[in-house]
Design an enzyme around this catalytic site. Structure first.
Site, PDB file in Angstrom:
ATOM      1  N   ASP A   1       0.774  -1.268   0.334  1.00  0.00           N
ATOM      2  CA  ASP A   1       0.039  -0.119   0.380  1.00  0.00           C
ATOM      3  C   ASP A   1       0.443   1.297  -0.137  1.00  0.00           C
ATOM      4  O   ASP A   1       1.916   1.170   0.736  1.00  0.00           O
ATOM      5  CB  ASP A   1      -0.734  -0.104   0.934  1.00  0.00           C
ATOM      6  CG  ASP A   1      -1.298   0.553   1.233  1.00  0.00           C
ATOM      7  OD1 ASP A   1      -2.945   0.531   0.458  1.00  0.00           O
ATOM      8  OD2 ASP A   1      -1.726   1.990   1.861  1.00  0.00           O
TER       9      ASP A   1
ATOM     10  N   GLU B   1       1.581  -0.511  -5.140  1.00  0.00           N
ATOM     11  CA  GLU B   1       1.103   0.095  -5.326  1.00  0.00           C
ATOM     12  C   GLU B   1       0.515   1.507  -5.659  1.00  0.00           C
ATOM     13  O   GLU B   1       0.784   2.659  -4.047  1.00  0.00           O
ATOM     14  CB  GLU B   1      -0.843  -0.305  -4.310  1.00  0.00           C
ATOM     15  CG  GLU B   1      -2.044   0.339  -4.579  1.00  0.00           C
ATOM     16  CD  GLU B   1      -2.780   1.301  -3.610  1.00  0.00           C
ATOM     17  OE1 GLU B   1      -3.662   2.078  -3.441  1.00  0.00           O
ATOM     18  OE2 GLU B   1      -1.922   2.090  -2.580  1.00  0.00           O
TER      19      GLU B   1
END
Lengths: 679, 679
Positions: free
Chosen positions: A397, A426
């Site tokens: 993330d 990401e």
């Protein structure tokens, strides 16, 4: 193209240009070696079984011939494998090797002035009348004799005999045969005088992953939405795993599975005033029950999670976990390691902010803190902890909000111990940052695909991804939707838009993913106009999905994934080609497998509202198809077969009944002289 | 574009990414720094006064602002000059500096996360109602106070006051002014917290030459053809120097001036059977009278040569010598240093060969010999010897037949002692070899110009030379003819062909040369059909030239050289642009000086036989010309002035009367409101 490694192994010469007693006599230059990322600072990437085609400029001074070899080895090996490189022209040389194992390989190039080849070339051009011939033959014999001393056994004897033949009593024509002999030349290459060998100044690295790094279909879902009651548990997910495996996915990716903080917890639709039963965002990690190494009690125990991983594996699915390096204010780290956070003048810990927005439920780590080394070590231990639980894939993330040196260190360290681990970045951010993360080690990368919806945008972007130098390290993983992004194209395009975007994602890119069941149920409702947030987003609440709805795209997704598995052309990215269509709403592209045995042609109507038609123009040469016969286009989505003639053919697509063709191109159509129906 | 070096000097941070206690916290990445040749292995080139425009990608993780600075220094200096870089967008930064002195400069880039700029940006976005504002102001005050401790005197006091203002009783609007203040920002940049500064991983080098390296007109001639009697002497060359200076050349380049060997001497037109009075090729260097450090007795004494150099200098001419590292069989080296040559099995020394051709009058050096170090030292001492006689320019014969490491060493060593020395590489060979020689240090390079005669060839080649990355190190010196090359275009094109090629050479390239008087007398006779060798070549015999012939191009050459001197646009290569003409026989291009103060437009009829006409199309925007008024084209060759209107204008050129226009573009044409006639 043969990959016949010679048994002989040599060390790569890596000394600098002018050092030692030989330095000044190292006459060959090697430069512009490719593939190579940023002067060799970063490795290129491959998966097991792929080729590495290496090219280099190499040349010497004067008119002497040179020989050029490709060297490669597994990083842990001492000895180099050596392959002769072939001159392409304009001083460019090429050879290739295949990477057989997961891990790291090194490659480099060496070259030397080849006095034997120079001599052969010289001899060829001398007429029989040249008075210097006896002396020239003597010079050749001396070269061969020297090589004979470097060889052994049969080979040494053969060379010795060749040397003697050149200076003996035989007629000139026989001596010319000795010089022309290919086996002699081969031995002379193997036992060449390499005293002044020049080595390319650096060894280059290729990181070799397992095949999933290149070819993968991902499915993201929230386990807490799988329960019969209020909050799903891992144990409730067995039917969901069947459902996902039934659609043919490879990877099941879960949002964070850890305890969720209570302080400043967000309510449904991200409101700041939650109700007491609100479940909170899984990305607000950490509570009294534990942090990044704990399982949220409402999902189950660590043992339940391990069972879930095993269940998935039994169905051919791998579990990917979300690595989000941030804490809720309730995370144990906050109390145990306050030095890892930034403190404000009033002593409170700095929460995440992007003025005027405040994210009081999230504490970022302070990577500039004095205790950064213990922070790095702890964060890496989180990955290692989950590896020990059987996880081998991590979706990271927001990696772009943590320092690059940290990721380089973490990924390198983890992959040296566990070379089968994959990391998906990401990073929805600026292009150079996304590329830097890919270069420093992320296995796959999220892309801008979500925002590329028109034909021009798609062509430009996928040309860059598949033809730019980034392709050596940036492996795109494309997502039509995520829990954070419901693009307007999906909000307003209805079910056809979902079919279109799925077809594009699954065929333009070898790796793609969807966030479901929102995707296959064509969930298009946004929180508010102009927002890409889902209404009633699962990020903040439990949802109940009607998986068996008649209008579900379940079967369509399953079919597309099956087509991907059956067609090697769709399993890699580099052979993507776009083709002209005289309608801007229709995009057409092909992918081919290495040997043209598999050619897939995809035609998609990008307009989810209207029927569109046009003329597709194909480069038949590229596909090795003649113009004299028709060829068959087999639509793998419908089973229909079309006969096409020549380069230009008509297509028409109705978004309601079927917005796309995925054709397999079958080369020839039966003629009375043919025995088999199709090639 | 301002070049205001701050007085503050800092060391470039060159530590690697993750080392020491700060390493892991060095959050900024710097990559893709330009200009840069082969990963910084070779320097770029400039002449005194030129700009070095440096660009770099620089970015950090997260949302923090960064600052980026260009560092530069003379190589011999310890301290760096520092200039702030400007963000161009897409994480690309730019700054520039000027090189003021001959020698070597270094440059690099540093960057850091700028907490003050991040704080200012954060503050701007916070509404006055933000409850955190007092704390945010306090955090800013802490940053400023820390900087105040790094500053001194007035600056420290100013910063201290700013810090106090932020936390004092003043109204918020005044505190926002403190944060918005540019002078405060400038001081905060100067005294920024640079604890985690990231330095680009290498220092790059620029070699700075005197202006002649970029802008020069060369004239090659054989002094032995200047005598009244059989063999000209240096003392006979005074009228020739007047003649050359009168044509406006800068450099007089002489073929080798050393004793010429007798053994295997070539006769007129390169025959193997010379007559006793044949003078031999100057490139067959060395005889009983001496070798590379001696003057051919028939040309005069060393003292005569020095006088020749002084005579030339008095006329504004520099003398360039030919460095040809090869020996005649009579060269003293052959006896004194036989170990520097290759020996054949019969003990004889290997002469130059390119089978079936034999060059028995030339012994090449064997750069692979065991005594290579003494060979290198001696060869360098030849250059140094002539430097001591006042020579500063060397045209190097066939450098591509000697090892690259040798040249790199020699040129570097010589230029460190004599940074004003220039080397011209006469390497007519494959492109990558020519580029390597330029990269490793040759100041200027011969080109393929001689063989580029059609419009397409010229456009392609000069676009590559002036726009390719090679322009940073490869300075073309273009020659329409040399004693070795009389191209067919000149053989068959007559006098017009010589005018065409001279115009092209002198205006396409800032450096050019001719071999005269053969050139200006339009000597077009080749030894035989298909050959580029001159008939009765001066390489093998003395020629008598009729310099005062009525059809000599002397005046034309002089005029073109004067135009070059008067127009800065023609004195550098990078601003060359080609323009469309609807006739393939007419080429049109422009050159501009940095500020558009000088715009030269050249139009040449490439057909030496026929009148040609066509429509030229100019990019008026580029020249900052509006379409509403005519502009004046002043032909500097004829003095004629034409009024042109808009982008498309007609040209017509008769090769017999004048195959070219060299226009100076004068922007505006008089209108009744204008006071001055022309801008």
């Amino acid at each position: 193209m043969a990959n016949t490694a010679t048994s002989k192994k040599t060390r790569a010469a890596t000394e600098s240009a002018v050092t030692g007693s030989t330095g000044g006599r190292r006459r060959v230059v090697i430069e512009n070696v490719r593939p190579q990322i940023d002067d060799g600072r970063f490795p290129i990437k491959r998966v097991v079984g792929e080729r590495v085609v290496v090219e280099a400029d190499a040349f010497g001074d004067g008119h002497d011939r040179i020989s050029c070899v490709l060297l490669y080895r597994r990083e842990q090996d001492q000895d180099w494998q050596e392959l002769p490189m072939r001159l392409l022209g304009n001083d460019r040389w090429r050879a290739e090797f295949r990477v057989a194992e997961i891990g790291r390989y090194r490659y480099s190039v060496s070259a030397w002035v080849d006095h034997y080849e120079t001599w052969r070339h010289d001899l060829e051009r001398r007429p029989d009348t040249d008075r210097d011939l006896p002396m020239v033959l003597q010079m050749g014999a001396a070269l061969i004799e020297a090589a004979a001393h470097r060889a052994r056994g049969l080979e040494a004897r053969r060379l010795q005999a060749a040397a003697e033949a050149l200076t003996g009593e035989a007629p000139l024509v026989e001596k010319r045969h000795v010089a022309g002999d290919d086996e002699n030349a081969r031995l002379m290459h193997r036992y060449a005088e390499r005293r002044f060998i020049a080595g390319y100044e650096r060894e280059l690295t290729v990181v070799v992953d397992r095949e999933l790094a290149r070819f993968s279909a991902w499915y993201e879902f929230f386990p807490r939405s799988c329960g019969e009651g209020s909050h799903g548990r891992f144990a409730d997910c067995e039917p969901m795993l069947d459902y996902i495996a039934g659609m043919g996915f490879d990877v099941v990716y879960l949002p964070p599975i850890h305890p969720i903080g209570h302080k400043f917890r967000k309510g449904r639709n991200n409101v700041l005033t939650p109700e007491s039963h609100d479940v909170g965002s899984p990305w607000a990690i950490g509570g009294p029950e534990g942090g990044h190494k704990a399982v949220h009690p409402e999902l189950g125990t660590l043992e339940d999670f391990r069972r879930f991983v095993a269940s998935a594996r039994a169905r051919g699915l791998e579990v990917a976990l979300d690595i989000a390096y941030q804490c809720s204010p309730d995370h144990p780290y906050v109390h145990e390691h306050p030095q890892w956070f930034r403190h404000r003048p009033d002593g409170s810990i700095q929460y995440a902010e992007n003025p005027p927005k405040k994210y009081q439920d999230i504490y970022p780590f302070d990577f500039e803190c004095e205790a950064w080394e213990s922070l790095w070590t702890e964060l890496k231990s989180i990955v290692e902890f989950w590896i020990e639980q059987g996880v081998r894939i991590f979706r990271v993330d927001n990696p772009h909000t943590k320092p690059f040196p940290f990721w380089a260190w973490l990924i390198d360290d983890v992959k040296r111990a566990y070379p089968d681990v994959l990391f998906l970045a990401e990073a929805f951010t600026r292009p150079k940052i996304m590329h830097r993360l890919a270069k420093l080690g992320f296995t796959q990368s999220y892309t801008y695909f979500t925002w590329r919806n028109s034909k021009g945008e798609l062509i430009d972007y996928f040309t860059e991804l598949t033809r730019g130098q980034g392709r050596e390290y940036f492996r795109p993983n494309v997502w039509p939707n995520t829990p954070d992004i419901l693009n307007e194209y999906l909000q307003f395009g209805g079910r056809a838009a979902f079919m279109i975007r799925l077809t594009l994602a699954a065929t333009l890119a070898a790796s793609y993913g969807i966030y479901g069941p929102a995707f296959e149920l064509a969930e298009g409702a946004a929180r508010e106009p102009g927002s890409e947030e889902y209404l009633d987003s699962e990020k903040y609440q439990v949802r109940r999905w009607q998986l068996t709805r008649a209008d579900s795209l379940h079967d369509f997704v399953a079919l597309v994934n099956r087509i991907r598995r059956e067609n090697p052309a769709l399993q890699s990215d580099w052979d993507l080609r776009f083709h002209a269509v005289d309608n801007d709403k229709i995009i057409c592209f092909s992918k081919t497998a290495e040997d043209l045995e598999d050619i897939v042609l995809v035609v998609v109507n990008l307009d989810p509202h209207h029927r569109q038609s046009g003329w597709v123009e194909l480069p038949l040469d590229t596909f090795n198809i003649g113009t004299e016969r028709p060829y068959q286009m087999h639509d793998l989505l419908t089973g229909a077969r079309y006969l096409w003639y020549g380069a230009r053919n008509y297509v028409e697509l109705d978004p309601q009944s079927g917005p796309a063709h995925i054709f397999r191109l079958r080369r020839r159509v039966r003629r009375e002289h043919d025995f088999d129906y199709f090639l």
